[in-house]
Write a protein that holds these residues in place. Sequence first.
Motif, short mmCIF file in Angstrom:
data_model
loop_
_atom_site.label_atom_id
_atom_site.label_comp_id
_atom_site.label_asym_id
_atom_site.label_seq_id
_atom_site.Cartn_x
_atom_site.Cartn_y
_atom_site.Cartn_z
N ALA A 77 0.85 -1.92 40.23
CA ALA A 77 0.23 -0.85 40.51
C ALA A 77 -0.94 -1.17 39.67
O ALA A 77 -0.80 -1.22 38.38
N GLY A 78 -2.23 -0.47 40.12
CA GLY A 78 -3.31 -0.60 39.28
C GLY A 78 -4.22 0.54 39.43
O GLY A 78 -4.35 1.50 40.62
N ASP A 79 -5.19 0.98 38.46
CA ASP A 79 -6.18 1.89 38.84
C ASP A 79 -7.44 1.56 39.55
O ASP A 79 -7.60 0.35 40.00
N ALA A 80 -8.37 2.27 39.59
CA ALA A 80 -9.59 2.05 40.58
C ALA A 80 -10.40 1.11 39.70
O ALA A 80 -10.78 0.06 40.45
N ALA A 81 -10.39 0.85 38.55
CA ALA A 81 -10.93 -0.35 38.01
C ALA A 81 -10.27 -1.71 38.16
O ALA A 81 -10.87 -2.81 38.09
N GLU A 82 -9.04 -1.50 38.55
CA GLU A 82 -8.22 -2.95 38.83
C GLU A 82 -8.18 -3.06 40.45
O GLU A 82 -7.41 -4.10 40.69
N SER A 83 -8.73 -2.39 41.12
CA SER A 83 -8.85 -2.67 42.61
C SER A 83 -9.36 -4.09 42.96
O SER A 83 -10.12 -4.64 42.34
N GLY A 84 -8.93 -4.80 44.14
CA GLY A 84 -9.20 -5.98 44.52
C GLY A 84 -8.07 -6.82 44.63
O GLY A 84 -6.91 -6.36 44.39
N LYS A 85 -8.57 -8.08 44.43
CA LYS A 85 -7.41 -9.23 44.92
C LYS A 85 -7.12 -9.69 43.42
O LYS A 85 -7.84 -9.92 42.66
#
Length: 135
Positions: A48-56
């Motif tokens: 799980a990640g927050d918006a700043a960690e979005s992506g591949k």
Amino acid sequence: MKGILLVADSARIHGDGTFSLLRGGIDRVLVPAGEPLIHRGSVLARLAGDAAESGKHEFSLRIETGSGEAVAPELRAPFEIPVGGGAAAAALDIGFSLTKPGWYKIVLSVGGKDLDVWRVDVQSVPAVNLAGAKK
């Protein structure tokens, strides 16, 4: 980023992001004295990640002795955190052999940072024949 691991006989990911497990939570295995543990099953990783960690991203799994010695090659797999943040899950079907009783650990890492450790205690027990008598 956060991550959790589960060891199971079988794990599958569904299209809606949920997962199913068969005999999940394996953390102790009994093996006949003098025989190796041969495990064929699944490892489930939920990240799980927050918006700043979005992506591949890519995660790795290491199987080690309790003292940190590698007992199998490192496994790597890609995953993607949705835009805006959220979670991703992966189920890996794996097989490995552990030759000695003791504590082992499976380590989940992303970007070189360990996120979770799953410990498995391999215990040696007296061998039993089919009639139930000790060998």
